[in-house]
Design an enzyme around this catalytic site. Structure first.
Site, mmCIF file in Angstrom:
data_model
loop_
_atom_site.group_PDB
_atom_site.id
_atom_site.type_symbol
_atom_site.label_atom_id
_atom_site.label_comp_id
_atom_site.label_asym_id
_atom_site.label_seq_id
_atom_site.Cartn_x
_atom_site.Cartn_y
_atom_site.Cartn_z
ATOM 1 N N ARG A 1 21.950 23.865 43.522
ATOM 2 C CA ARG A 1 22.189 25.244 43.994
ATOM 3 C C ARG A 1 22.309 25.273 45.516
ATOM 4 N NH1 ARG A 1 18.532 28.724 45.179
ATOM 5 N NH2 ARG A 1 16.988 27.950 43.697
ATOM 6 N N ASP B 1 41.113 39.793 52.798
ATOM 7 C CA ASP B 1 41.314 39.158 51.495
ATOM 8 C C ASP B 1 42.765 38.676 51.486
ATOM 9 O OD1 ASP B 1 42.038 38.625 48.859
ATOM 10 O OD2 ASP B 1 40.753 40.183 48.012
HETATM 11 C C1 LIG Z 1 41.832 38.355 41.627
HETATM 12 C C2 LIG Z 1 41.538 38.970 42.934
HETATM 13 C C3 LIG Z 1 40.226 39.164 43.375
HETATM 14 C C4 LIG Z 1 39.023 38.816 42.530
HETATM 15 O O1 LIG Z 1 38.947 37.475 42.257
HETATM 16 P P1 LIG Z 1 38.233 36.859 40.931
HETATM 17 O O2 LIG Z 1 38.394 35.424 41.133
HETATM 18 O O3 LIG Z 1 38.973 37.434 39.757
HETATM 19 O O4 LIG Z 1 36.827 37.337 40.966
HETATM 20 C C5 LIG Z 1 40.030 39.714 44.623
HETATM 21 N N1 LIG Z 1 41.061 40.097 45.393
HETATM 22 C C6 LIG Z 1 42.339 39.945 45.008
HETATM 23 C C7 LIG Z 1 43.438 40.381 45.923
HETATM 24 C C8 LIG Z 1 42.627 39.389 43.762
HETATM 25 O O5 LIG Z 1 43.898 39.259 43.365
#
Ligand SMILES: *Cc1c(COP(=O)(O)O)cnc(C)c1O
Length: 404
Positions: free
Chosen positions: A69, A196
């Site tokens: 972990r 993101d």
């Molecule tokens: C898929 C996605 C997420 C979340 O990711 P997971 O791996 O499904 O938890 C977050 N932001 C964007 C833009 C995504 O396409």
């Protein structure tokens, strides 16, 4: 022997892998962090399936590893590879993109304010509006980040984070990230700018190179690229930020498995080849759809007709494989179209080698309340494609027959 082992573990320490830092992205994806194994000389980083590690003298582990972990050699190799690709120094990987986002929010305290893009990924939308707002008492202001003259007045001394997606989902709004960084940091350099970057991947865009503090990716998408792993990551340049995010991972228990790390590392080695093909196929599909009489509107920043083309061209190497469009005839026509596809599978997710098609209002964005969907322009005729890396002719032919 111990000295040799210690030196070897130095090479595995969670610091920046500098050996390939001057080389290209394809080289980094194949070599960064991936030191051959000392025991048998394996070229590939093995799946270190061990939860604990031997300590020859009590309190002195043989190398760096104590308990999985806290750290695992396979996971660490992946982290060092992603850090190199993003142009960062430290990466923490998580068992999902959502876990990466949740752990990043742990940098904030109750009462802190966040200015977030409104057109968020569906899961992030629920995370922010339900959990972070009500359980963590964070305060969100949602803004579309289109007209940045309206962004500056939103900043105040309680704002601790600005959160955007480099290209949004499903409308493919492109955020002028360098400009957001500039405005934010001019107001207060301590406000964290988080991006993101899932829709672009580090092949097409690297936010950290523009002064962004934290770059998040859902590795489930382009980074792994084979629809067989759910994973996420957060990458930073600053060691202090890294320690905090790493502690959130370790002590809130969001640790990824060695097996998933191995698979993701396997996927990542072809990132450049894959994304280059996604870019080519994505553009071809967008251009095809734009001319089709059954299509009302296409959203793709690579199209010259896109209001975001100029910004995207300035920032991105390519525009990716996600193409969104509005079909004439609404819901019924969309369902017929999805049912007729042969190469595309009807499924959520994106960024993988196979082509996928989905209906946001019924699928990815069904959790978003109808009035907010309307605000975001997610109407019933909207279809989102994740164009894969099959032969371009087959992809275009499939779309053509399904539209007829
Ligand atoms: C898929 C996605 C997420 C979340 O990711 P997971 O791996 O499904 O938890 C977050 N932001 C964007 C833009 C995504 O396409």
């Amino acid at each position: 022997m111990r000295k040799q082992v210690q030196e070897y573990f130095e090479d595995y320490a969670p610091k920046y892998d500098e050996k390939y830092s001057k080389m290209g992205l394809a080289t980094k994806s194949i070599h960064s962090g991936q030191t051959p194994d000392l025991t048998f000389g394996a070229v590939n980083v093995p799946i270190y399936a061990s939860s604990t590690y031997v300590q020859p003298e009590a309190g002195t582990p043989l190398g760096k590893w104590v308990y999985t972990r806290l750290g695992n050699p396979t996971r660490n190799a992946l982290e060092r590879c992603i850090a190199a690709l993003e142009g960062g120094k430290y990466t923490v990987v998580f068992p999902s993109g959502m876990a990466a986002i949740t752990s990043t929010l742990q940098l904030l305290n109750p009462g802190d304010e966040i200015i977030s893009i409104n057109d968020l990924y569906g899961g992030t939308h629920t995370n922010f509006r339900e959990f972070a707002t009500h359980k963590n008492n964070l305060k969100f202001t949602f803004f579309d980040f289109k007209d940045l003259t309206k962004f500056k007045p939103l900043l105040n001394e309680k704002v601790k984070m600005v959160y955007v997606e480099s290209a949004t989902n499903p409308s493919l709004t492109v955020v002028d990230v360098p400009e957001v960084v500039k405005i934010t940091k001019e107001f207060n350099k301590d406000i964290l700018v988080v991006v993101d970057n899932t829709f672009l991947s580090p092949y097409n865009f690297r936010p950290l190179e523009y002064g962004v503090d934290i770059c998040i990716e859902s590795c489930t998408k382009y980074i792994n690229g084979h629809s067989d792993v759910v994973m996420g990551c957060a990458t930073v340049k600053d060691e202090n930020l890294y320690q905090k995010i790493n502690n959130a991972e370790i002590f809130l228990g969001s640790t990824s498995s060695a097996f998933d790390s191995y698979l993701c590392l396997r996927g990542i080695r072809t990132l450049s080849l894959r994304v280059e093909q996604h870019n080519q196929n994505g553009l071809a599909v967008a251009e095809f759809l734009e001319k089709h009489p059954k299509v009302e509107k296409v959203f793709y920043p690579g199209l010259e007709s896109s209001p975001f083309h100029e910004v995207a061209k300035k920032l991105y190497k390519g525009y990716g494989g996600v193409v969104t469009f509005v079909m004439k005839g609404g819901l019924e026509e969309c369902k017929k179209f999805l049912g007729k596809l042969k190469v595309f599978h009807c499924a959520v997710s994106l960024g993988s080698v196979e082509s996928l098609a989905e209906h946001p209002a019924l699928m990815t964005h069904s959790v978003v309340p109808p009035e907010i969907r309307k605000e975001l322009g997610i109407d019933d005729g909207l279809i989102r494609l994740s164009v894969g890396i099959e032969n371009k002719e087959d992809i275009l032919e499939d779309l053509k027959q399904a539209l007829e």
